[in-house]
Design a protein around this motif. Sequence first.
Motif, PDB file in Angstrom:
ATOM      1  N   UNK A  67      10.311  24.393  -8.968  1.00 13.12           N
ATOM      2  CA  UNK A  67      10.975  23.587  -7.935  1.00 13.12           C
ATOM      3  C   UNK A  67      10.658  22.120  -8.210  1.00 13.12           C
ATOM      4  N   UNK A  68      11.687  21.305  -8.245  1.00 10.92           N
ATOM      5  CA  UNK A  68      11.501  19.857  -8.369  1.00 10.92           C
ATOM      6  C   UNK A  68      12.086  19.199  -7.123  1.00 10.92           C
ATOM      7  N   UNK A  69      11.277  18.371  -6.464  1.00 12.82           N
ATOM      8  CA  UNK A  69      11.732  17.627  -5.292  1.00 12.82           C
ATOM      9  C   UNK A  69      11.763  16.160  -5.679  1.00 12.82           C
ATOM     10  N   UNK A  70      12.888  15.509  -5.439  1.00 16.00           N
ATOM     11  CA  UNK A  70      13.065  14.166  -5.981  1.00 16.00           C
ATOM     12  C   UNK A  70      13.914  13.292  -5.063  1.00 16.00           C
ATOM     13  N   UNK A  71      13.794  11.986  -5.255  1.00 16.64           N
ATOM     14  CA  UNK A  71      14.782  11.064  -4.705  1.00 16.64           C
ATOM     15  C   UNK A  71      15.957  11.025  -5.669  1.00 16.64           C
ATOM     16  N   UNK A  72      16.902  10.117  -5.424  1.00 20.15           N
ATOM     17  CA  UNK A  72      18.121  10.084  -6.242  1.00 20.15           C
ATOM     18  C   UNK A  72      17.907   9.598  -7.659  1.00 20.15           C
ATOM     19  N   UNK A  73      16.679   9.328  -8.058  1.00 20.59           N
ATOM     20  CA  UNK A  73      16.443   8.795  -9.407  1.00 20.59           C
ATOM     21  C   UNK A  73      16.779   9.798 -10.515  1.00 20.59           C
ATOM     22  N   UNK A  74      16.951  11.086 -10.183  1.00 21.34           N
ATOM     23  CA  UNK A  74      17.324  12.066 -11.214  1.00 21.34           C
ATOM     24  C   UNK A  74      18.820  12.361 -11.219  1.00 21.34           C
ATOM     25  N   UNK A  75      19.571  11.671 -10.376  1.00 17.20           N
ATOM     26  CA  UNK A  75      20.985  12.044 -10.225  1.00 17.20           C
ATOM     27  C   UNK A  75      21.831  11.703 -11.439  1.00 17.20           C
ATOM     28  N   UNK A  76      21.669  10.525 -11.974  1.00 19.12           N
ATOM     29  CA  UNK A  76      22.598  10.064 -13.010  1.00 19.12           C
ATOM     30  C   UNK A  76      21.876   9.855 -14.332  1.00 19.12           C
ATOM     31  N   UNK A  77      22.519  10.265 -15.415  1.00 20.39           N
ATOM     32  CA  UNK A  77      22.018   9.958 -16.746  1.00 20.39           C
ATOM     33  C   UNK A  77      20.758  10.691 -17.152  1.00 20.39           C
ATOM     34  N   UNK A  78      20.397  11.762 -16.434  1.00 15.92           N
ATOM     35  CA  UNK A  78      19.191  12.521 -16.765  1.00 15.92           C
ATOM     36  C   UNK A  78      19.614  13.885 -17.279  1.00 15.92           C
ATOM     37  N   UNK A  79      19.208  14.222 -18.473  1.00 12.97           N
ATOM     38  CA  UNK A  79      19.653  15.455 -19.122  1.00 12.97           C
ATOM     39  C   UNK A  79      18.754  16.632 -18.714  1.00 12.97           C
TER      40      UNK A  79
END
Length: 808
Positions: A559-571
Amino acid sequence: MDRLIAHTRKLNHDQLEWQTLQEHSCNVAKLCSEICEPFGLGKLGLLTGWLHDMGKASQDVQDHILRKTLQKLNHCSAGMYWLWEHKRKQNFTDWVMAQMACLAIGCHHSGRCDYIAPDGCEPWLDRMHSERAGVRYSENVQAFFSDCCEEGFMLTLINQAAEEFSVFEERVRKKIQEKYDPESENAVFWTTYRFQMGFIQRFLFGALVDADWIDTSCYMNQTFLPHSTSLEERQKLWNRLSEKTENYLKGLSRKYTIDELRQEISDQCFSAAQKCDPGIYRLYVPTGGGKTYSGLRFCMEMARRQNASHVFYFAPYKSITHQNADCIRKVLGSEYVLEHHSDVIFNENSEEGRSQWIALSQRWQDVPVICTTMVQLLNTLFAASRQSIRRLPALANSVLLLDEIQALPLQDICLLNLAMNTLAQVFHCTVVFCTATQPALDKAVYPIEFSLEKDLVGDFEQRFLQFKRVQIIPRLVPGGESVSSVADFTKDLLKENRSVLVILNTKRAVNKLFDTLRERISDDVQLFCLTTYLCQKHRDDVMDKIKKHLQKKSGPSLICISTQLVEAGVDLSFDCVIRSLTGLPSIIQAAGRCNRHGNDKCKDVYLVYCADEDLRYLTEIDTAAQATRRLLEELPEGIDLLSPQAIQTYYQIYYGDQEQRRNMLYRIVPENGLETTMVDLLSNNQNGVQAKREHMGLVVKQGKDKFRWVMRQAFGTAEANFEAIQDENIPLLVPYGKEGRHILAKLLEEDSEIPSFAELQPYTVSIGRRDRKRLESALISVMDGAAFMVLSNYYDSEFKGLCFEAQQ
């Protein structure tokens, strides 16, 4: 000494060596002209360069240069005043040409001031008529023309520059008139025209600053002036780089069916580049569509056909910039790529490499491909710093790819639209907006002016159907649900999914959900937390662990909990995603982290409303979330939320609100207290002009507006109020990991060498002022008060990063 001096440098035994004013003026004039010449302004550049240091010719300024006195004196007003006194007075373009050159000359050591300030005064005239400079004016003029050049030559040059500018201005004006009629008092025409004139002045100012700094630096360092690459040399370079791109992409393996679709999109981009003219285009493809390589392929072929000055890649976040800069380096080779942002790290023994990087990043010249951030682009276009403005000429005649354009802050939309239109129409640029969630920039108050065939991938709607790998399932409970409820739902999803990503809108909500889940899941479940409370090194390490875990076919759940920093451009590719309610573009970007390669059946992306999130200080997210809620209510049944039709409808709602449309103009309140916008200050400057009219007792009669055609912008006020990202971030040094603690320990040792910026940057966390107050007792002042370090028990190196309560 019988020659006027521009600069001195100290030799051994306190001896001075000098550069003559004639040599410096001539060099700067040539360099400035070379920058401006391709766009029809070579004579204006030459004139501006020759006159920029006329004020150094007086004896007291010469004494200061020769280090006989310490008093600094104004040497910028003389050339400004002489040009204004001797300009031609045949038509309005003579005035505008002279105004542009005068402001560049008068401000080249300080930064642009206003033509007309919000209170109606005219700072540029105050600078020109400086009392302290005025007493030396006659002496300056006589000495300069006796020693540096003939006055007749300069008078001829004024005439040549005026004639050249008249042709240039007519071309610019007619291009705008193709869309907007000035005679109907069309507000869009006047805003566009005046914005473009102001942008051209900024370009000239940047060219002068760059030329002045280059020649001065070369003299001080005793190096040759930079070699100007010939058109033939540049063409050979693009031929070579385009060939390298094609060879690399042909060698990529195709593991999945989706790779064949990506290849088709890539081929479409290449085909478009073979027939496009410079202009503004969209690369509109779904998430996972391979836009990084497709966009690069278009850019390299377009650069070859256009014989461009550079290719630029801009991304909203440093993490995306770094990731895609790595991809581009693999294709082209490191020697052809400059990565420019604050997180660029150098090896311990690469001082030479660091020096070279600094030199390249200062100008964005001398390297064909530049990968940098949207912040750097916005600062180059609008910020006050002369270092930022100096980079502007590098954008001209270039191919610009703006990745994840949906992340552009709302306040910057019209500014960026106007700037990109100017770069395409005046400075021969090709611009590509790249994203899976194209914002309706052509529906803004001041719209982007796309080329006739604007889409590089014409069948993008069909592509969205082909790339459908997930379905969005709204799970919006009336009144919202608590973090505890979201935690239980996340845990339940592990029964059917090996990996789950949860994206929330606030860091506090992320940390609260993380703590809740840690108490409820079994020890064999891998739990990760990603926010900007983690320093860059910490985030990179966590991302690497997640990526390696997801690549395995079996093993424990994650499980990964994140803010929107993983939304775009992350493979990264998860089996399931939960997204807290926000704008539709962010929801679709989050969905792109699920079943990314389409090698599983259609997966689920759940949309929840987390009631524990406090969005009081995140108004843009809150407004976007409300637009999505309306979309869900109004969207016809059967329309997929991931489709271009849904995206278009969302932007109609989001941009349709009048308050939002005003916010697009970048609203500010200058010191005089009258609300205005950045767009207005950089174009019509209505408040300033009205105040000036009232002060002069002027009444505007039909067709006889004194300020209709002349320059009137409040550049200084606008640039002083501009922030690329409106967030008062304060950097803190954090003791992450063994290496981080070791580096920061040096700051507390009396005789230890202070770590370099490159060493400290990866261990920095930026926070707002409210969070800063919460950490008051946990901070240590270091580097003589220049920075603050966080106590070790306030940083969780295992999970959450920066903490606001001491850890056990």
